[in-house]
Design an enzyme around this catalytic site. Sequence first.
Site, PDB file in Angstrom:
ATOM      1  N   ALA A 133       0.804  -1.228   0.000  1.00 63.07           N
ATOM      2  CA  ALA A 133       0.000   0.000   0.000  1.00 63.07           C
ATOM      3  C   ALA A 133       0.835   1.276   0.000  1.00 63.07           C
ATOM      4  O   ALA A 133       0.415   2.296  -0.557  1.00 63.07           O
ATOM      5  CB  ALA A 133      -0.935  -0.005   1.211  1.00 63.07           C
ATOM      6  N   THR A 151       0.188   5.423  -1.738  1.00 63.78           N
ATOM      7  CA  THR A 151      -0.309   6.554  -0.929  1.00 63.78           C
ATOM      8  C   THR A 151      -0.010   7.883  -1.621  1.00 63.78           C
ATOM      9  O   THR A 151      -0.814   8.809  -1.544  1.00 63.78           O
ATOM     10  CB  THR A 151       0.290   6.543   0.496  1.00 63.78           C
ATOM     11  OG1 THR A 151       1.706   6.373   0.409  1.00 63.78           O
ATOM     12  CG2 THR A 151      -0.289   5.418   1.331  1.00 63.78           C
ATOM     13  N   ARG A 168      -3.574   0.615   7.792  1.00 62.75           N
ATOM     14  CA  ARG A 168      -3.262   0.764   9.215  1.00 62.75           C
ATOM     15  C   ARG A 168      -2.252   1.867   9.507  1.00 62.75           C
ATOM     16  O   ARG A 168      -1.797   2.005  10.630  1.00 62.75           O
ATOM     17  CB  ARG A 168      -2.758  -0.575   9.782  1.00 62.75           C
ATOM     18  CG  ARG A 168      -3.844  -1.646   9.788  1.00 62.75           C
ATOM     19  CD  ARG A 168      -3.443  -2.848  10.623  1.00 62.75           C
ATOM     20  NE  ARG A 168      -4.535  -3.776  10.779  1.00 62.75           N
ATOM     21  CZ  ARG A 168      -4.806  -4.760   9.935  1.00 62.75           C
ATOM     22  NH1 ARG A 168      -4.052  -4.951   8.865  1.00 62.75           N
ATOM     23  NH2 ARG A 168      -5.824  -5.570  10.148  1.00 62.75           N
ATOM     24  N   ASP A 190      -5.100  -1.921  -6.917  1.00 58.63           N
ATOM     25  CA  ASP A 190      -5.465  -0.675  -7.601  1.00 58.63           C
ATOM     26  C   ASP A 190      -5.033  -0.594  -9.061  1.00 58.63           C
ATOM     27  O   ASP A 190      -5.313   0.401  -9.736  1.00 58.63           O
ATOM     28  CB  ASP A 190      -4.917   0.528  -6.817  1.00 58.63           C
ATOM     29  CG  ASP A 190      -3.395   0.440  -6.570  1.00 58.63           C
ATOM     30  OD1 ASP A 190      -2.666  -0.116  -7.419  1.00 58.63           O
ATOM     31  OD2 ASP A 190      -2.949   0.926  -5.505  1.00 58.63           O
ATOM     32  N   HIS A 249      -3.487 -10.104  -3.991  1.00 62.22           N
ATOM     33  CA  HIS A 249      -4.777  -9.866  -3.337  1.00 62.22           C
ATOM     34  C   HIS A 249      -5.878  -9.525  -4.337  1.00 62.22           C
ATOM     35  O   HIS A 249      -6.908  -8.983  -3.962  1.00 62.22           O
ATOM     36  CB  HIS A 249      -4.633  -8.774  -2.272  1.00 62.22           C
ATOM     37  CG  HIS A 249      -3.714  -9.171  -1.143  1.00 62.22           C
ATOM     38  ND1 HIS A 249      -3.183  -8.291  -0.239  1.00 62.22           N
ATOM     39  CD2 HIS A 249      -3.228 -10.396  -0.786  1.00 62.22           C
ATOM     40  CE1 HIS A 249      -2.412  -8.936   0.634  1.00 62.22           C
ATOM     41  NE2 HIS A 249      -2.415 -10.214   0.309  1.00 62.22           N
ATOM     42  N   CYS A 283     -18.514 -13.382  -8.680  1.00 61.13           N
ATOM     43  CA  CYS A 283     -19.672 -13.909  -7.970  1.00 61.13           C
ATOM     44  C   CYS A 283     -19.193 -14.970  -6.980  1.00 61.13           C
ATOM     45  O   CYS A 283     -18.445 -15.880  -7.338  1.00 61.13           O
ATOM     46  CB  CYS A 283     -20.666 -14.522  -8.953  1.00 61.13           C
ATOM     47  SG  CYS A 283     -22.003 -15.386  -8.108  1.00 61.13           S
ATOM     48  N   SER A 316       4.725  -3.324   4.754  1.00 68.08           N
ATOM     49  CA  SER A 316       5.193  -3.481   6.130  1.00 68.08           C
ATOM     50  C   SER A 316       5.691  -4.906   6.388  1.00 68.08           C
ATOM     51  O   SER A 316       6.231  -5.197   7.443  1.00 68.08           O
ATOM     52  CB  SER A 316       4.061  -3.155   7.105  1.00 68.08           C
ATOM     53  OG  SER A 316       2.965  -4.013   6.858  1.00 68.08           O
TER      54      SER A 316
HETATM   55 ZN   LIG Z   1     -23.204 -16.057  -9.980  1.00 65.96          ZN
END
Ligand SMILES: [Zn+2]
Length: 251
Positions: free
Chosen positions: A27, A31, A39, A109, A126, A134, A201
Amino acid sequence: MERMNADLRRARDLVTGASRITALTGAGISTDSGIPDFRGPNGLWTRDPEAEKLSNLQDYLASGDVRRRAWQARLGHPAWEARPNPAHDAFVALQRGGTLTAIVTQNIDELHQRAGSAPETVIELHGTMFHTECLGCGDRRDMSEALDRVRAGTDDPPCAVCGGILKSATISFGQALDAAVLDRARVAAISCDVLVAAGTSLTVHPAAGLVDIAVGTGASVIICNASPTPYDDVADVVLREPLAEVLPQLT
Ligand SMILES: [Zn+2]
């Protein structure tokens, strides 16, 4: 260049002498593009602890209210308008130089891709907020489609195929990482001779464990992060300066 400090010079020497670099980003690299971390002092969850629920799979599945708030949060997310910053650009430059072969990112992002990094080299641990998935049938679509439905008044849009619960195609707490993506990340950590960890971090596994993997195969490790990490001791160089200033100087 003459003002370059010893750590920065050392990092630059490692980068210019590398034959295969893997980047690991978190992250902190975004920034400066106006996307708050979670955090940190101005982090999303620091300012609003309730917001953490929006990223918890159990809460998301159990509560229509959590989902409605999650959709509003997605609608207003700064990532839609965010621009890459010089830290993202620095990795593009390294990639053009031929030595940076993989960017493993904890970010959702897509700023690495928007900066110009080859999409096939960006390994999104991630997931991405630019797609929906779905939770029932796995149908995957552009996020813009769901956001249009939210704007039109459907505050918790169901899957258009099966009626199931839709979520951003990101990894929530309580949700397993994609095994194929994790494999690619591990290969990138095993095969590099220099790992550059930037804006992370290094407290969230398995992302942080990639540093162990790289160290275990003899790679050099450069950590660029504003605050200390649990891996500073094993790093060859630790840089605390702002990423947008320090990363362009490594190329
Ligand atoms: Zn579905």
